[in-house]
Enzyme design. Structure first.
Site, PDB file in Angstrom:
ATOM      1  N   THR A 229      30.284  86.886  50.584  1.00  0.00           N
ATOM      2  CA  THR A 229      29.794  85.532  50.043  1.00  0.00           C
ATOM      3  C   THR A 229      29.731  84.490  51.003  1.00  0.00           C
ATOM      4  O   THR A 229      29.095  83.686  50.735  1.00  0.00           O
ATOM      5  CB  THR A 229      30.694  85.474  48.597  1.00  0.00           C
TER       6      THR A 229
ATOM      7  N   THR B 265      35.028  89.209  49.984  1.00  0.00           N
ATOM      8  CA  THR B 265      36.374  89.227  49.246  1.00  0.00           C
ATOM      9  C   THR B 265      36.917  90.833  48.585  1.00  0.00           C
ATOM     10  O   THR B 265      37.781  91.080  48.659  1.00  0.00           O
ATOM     11  CB  THR B 265      36.618  88.401  48.399  1.00  0.00           C
ATOM     12  N   ASP B 266      35.608  91.254  48.182  1.00  0.00           N
ATOM     13  CA  ASP B 266      36.043  92.371  47.264  1.00  0.00           C
ATOM     14  C   ASP B 266      36.784  93.411  48.086  1.00  0.00           C
ATOM     15  O   ASP B 266      37.648  94.349  47.307  1.00  0.00           O
ATOM     16  CB  ASP B 266      34.778  93.015  46.549  1.00  0.00           C
TER      17      ASP B 266
ATOM     18  N   SER C 179      30.550  93.320  50.691  1.00  0.00           N
ATOM     19  CA  SER C 179      31.762  94.235  50.835  1.00  0.00           C
ATOM     20  C   SER C 179      31.967  95.227  49.848  1.00  0.00           C
ATOM     21  O   SER C 179      32.779  96.419  50.110  1.00  0.00           O
ATOM     22  CB  SER C 179      33.174  93.502  51.246  1.00  0.00           C
TER      23      SER C 179
HETATM   24  C1  SIN Z   1      31.559  90.552  48.889  1.00  0.00           C
HETATM   25  O1  SIN Z   1      32.839  91.096  48.925  1.00  0.00           O
HETATM   26  O2  SIN Z   1      30.817  90.739  49.804  1.00  0.00           O
HETATM   27  C2  SIN Z   1      30.969  89.840  47.728  1.00  0.00           C
HETATM   28  C3  SIN Z   1      32.082  89.129  47.036  1.00  0.00           C
HETATM   29  C4  SIN Z   1      32.715  87.843  48.000  1.00  0.00           C
HETATM   30  O3  SIN Z   1      32.816  87.925  49.121  1.00  0.00           O
HETATM   31  O4  SIN Z   1      33.636  87.371  47.365  1.00  0.00           O
END
Ligand code: SIN
Length: 325
Positions: A16, A103-104, A70
Site C-alpha cells: 500500500t 502490511t499484510d 504482499s
Molecule cells: C499489502 O500488504 O501489500 C497490501 C496491504 C497493505 O500494504 O496495507
C-alpha cells in the site's frame, strides 16, 4: 565521526505504501504496488522540506526488488529479497537496508529475513495503511522514520517502523485490518519510537536472542521448499482436514492451538497419525498476545514465542535447510 560515503540502501517490494487509489479521499479501496521506490523516496523529502539532518551525510541507493501486493508474496521473491539484502549488506560502505513492503505479510517477511540474512547490520522494514496518493498518506512519514532508524540502529536486527513505533521482527504482528497503527508486539511491546526525526529506544525493552541464521545458499530452489500449512483448533475442528493435507502431500503442519496451544482430542489423533506418517507438526497459539509456555501436555514441539505464521516459516526453513539442493 561518521565515515565518508556511507550508504543506506532502500529496496522496494510494493504494498500500500506504493499503492494508488482513484482519488485523494479514497483510502481503503485502491491498488497496491503502483509507484516505484524512487518516487517513494522523493515523497520523504517533500514532507519535511528535505531529509532529516541525521541523514544528510548518507548516500542512498535504491532498488526495485519486487512490485506486489504482499498477500501475493512468494518464496521466490523472498529468496531474491534475502539475496539482495545479503549482497548490499556485505559491502563495507552500506550501513543498513530499508525495505518498503505491504502490511499484510510483513511480519512473515521480517521474520524470514531475520533467519536467513547473515549480517551484523540492521534491516528496517516499513509500510503504509493508506495509498501513496491519499491526502493524509502515512507512507512518506513511515519511510522517513525508517531511514532515520537505519541511520542510528547499530548491530544486527530486523525491525519494522510504522506509525512512529519500532517493532522487533520476532514479536510484531499486524493486529488491525484498517487503522493507521495496525501493528502490535504483544507483551513485549514496542522497542522504541521515532518522533520528529529522533529515535528513542525503550530502556526496558528486553533484548531478543538471535536465532541461528540458515545459510541462504543451503536452501533449495524455492519451487521445492517444503509444503507446510497452518490449521487452527476451534470448536469441533475436524481431523479430516489433517488427513486431507497429508494425502495431498503436505510435509509439515503448524496448529494455531487454542489458549496455551491446546488441541482437541479428535484433532490430536489426526495429528498423531500425520506425525506417524512422517509429517512434521509444530504448535503455536491462536492468541495474539504472549508466548505459549511448554508443558507436559504439549506432545508436539512448540517454537517458543512465535506466532503460527512465523512458526511456519521456522519449520519450513528447518526442513528446507536439511534437504539442501
Ligand atoms: C499489502 O500488504 O501489500 C497490501 C496491504 C497493505 O500494504 O496495507
Amino acid at each position: 565521526m561518521q565515515a565518508q560515503n556511507q550508504k543506506i540502501v532502500v529496496l522496494g517490494t510494493g504494498g500500500t505504501i506504493a499503492g494508488e487509489s482513484s482519488s485523494a479521499s479514497e483510502g481503503l479501496s485502491y491498488k497496491a504496488a503502483q509507484r516505484g521506490i524512487e518516487a517513494l523516496l522523493r515523497s520523504v523529502a517533500e514532507i519535511g522540506q528535505g531529509l532529516p539532518k541525521a541523514l544528510n551525510s548518507y548516500q542512498f541507493e535504491s532498488e526495485q526488488v519486487a512490485q506486489l501486493d504482499s498477500k501475493d508474496m512468494d518464496f521466490a521473491t523472498w529468496q531474491h529479497l534475502a539475496q539482495r539484502c545479503q549482497a548490499w549488506l556485505s559491502q563495507a560502505e552500506v550501513v543498513a537496508v530499508v525495505i518498503t513492503h505491504g502490511t499484510d505479510t510483513l511480519e512473515e517477511t521480517a521474520y524470514f529475513l531475520s533467519r536467513v540474512v547473515a549480517t551484523d547490520k540492521p534491516i528496517v522494514l516499513t509500510c503504509a495503511m493508506r495509498p501513496a496518493n491519499f491526502k493524509d498518506a502515512d507512507g512518506p512519514q513511515n519511510l522517513r522514520d525508517a531511514l532515520t532508524l537505519a541511520s542510528v540502529a547499530k548491530g544486527a536486527g530486523v525491525w519494522l517502523v510504522a506509525a512512529g513505533e519500532i517493532h522487533h521482527s520476532q514479536h510484531v504482528q499486524k493486529v488491525h485490518p484498517t487503522r493507521l497503527n495496525a501493528f502490535d508486539s504483544g507483551e513485549s511491546g514496542v522497542a522504541g519510537t521515532v518522533t520528529n526525526d529522533q529515535v528513542s529506544w525503550r530502556s526496558d525493552f528486553a533484548p531478543v536472542a538471535r536465532a541461528d541464521t540458515i545459510d541462504l545458499s543451503r536452501l533449495p530452489d524455492p519451487r521445492s521448499w517444503p509444503w507446510v500449512e497452518v490449521i487452527m483448533n476451534h470448536v469441533q475442528a475436524k481431523p479430516k482436514v489433517v488427513d486431507l493435507l497429508v494425502s495431498a502431500g503436505a510435509q509439515g503442519i503448524v496448529v494455531a492451538g487454542t489458549g496455551n496451544g491446546s488441541i482437541s482430542t479428535d484433532l490430536k489423533e489426526g495429528l498423531m497419525r500425520a506425525q506417524a506418517s512422517g509429517v512434521q507438526i509444530r504448535i503455536a497459539s491462536r492468541c495474539n498476545q504472549g508466548p505459549v509456555i511448554t508443558t507436559a501436555s504439549h506432545i508436539f514441539p512448540v517454537l517458543a514465542g512465535l506466532s503460527p505464521v512465523k512458526t511456519r516459516v521456522a519449520l519450513m526453513l528447518e526442513m528446507a535447510s536439511q534437504t539442501g539442493h
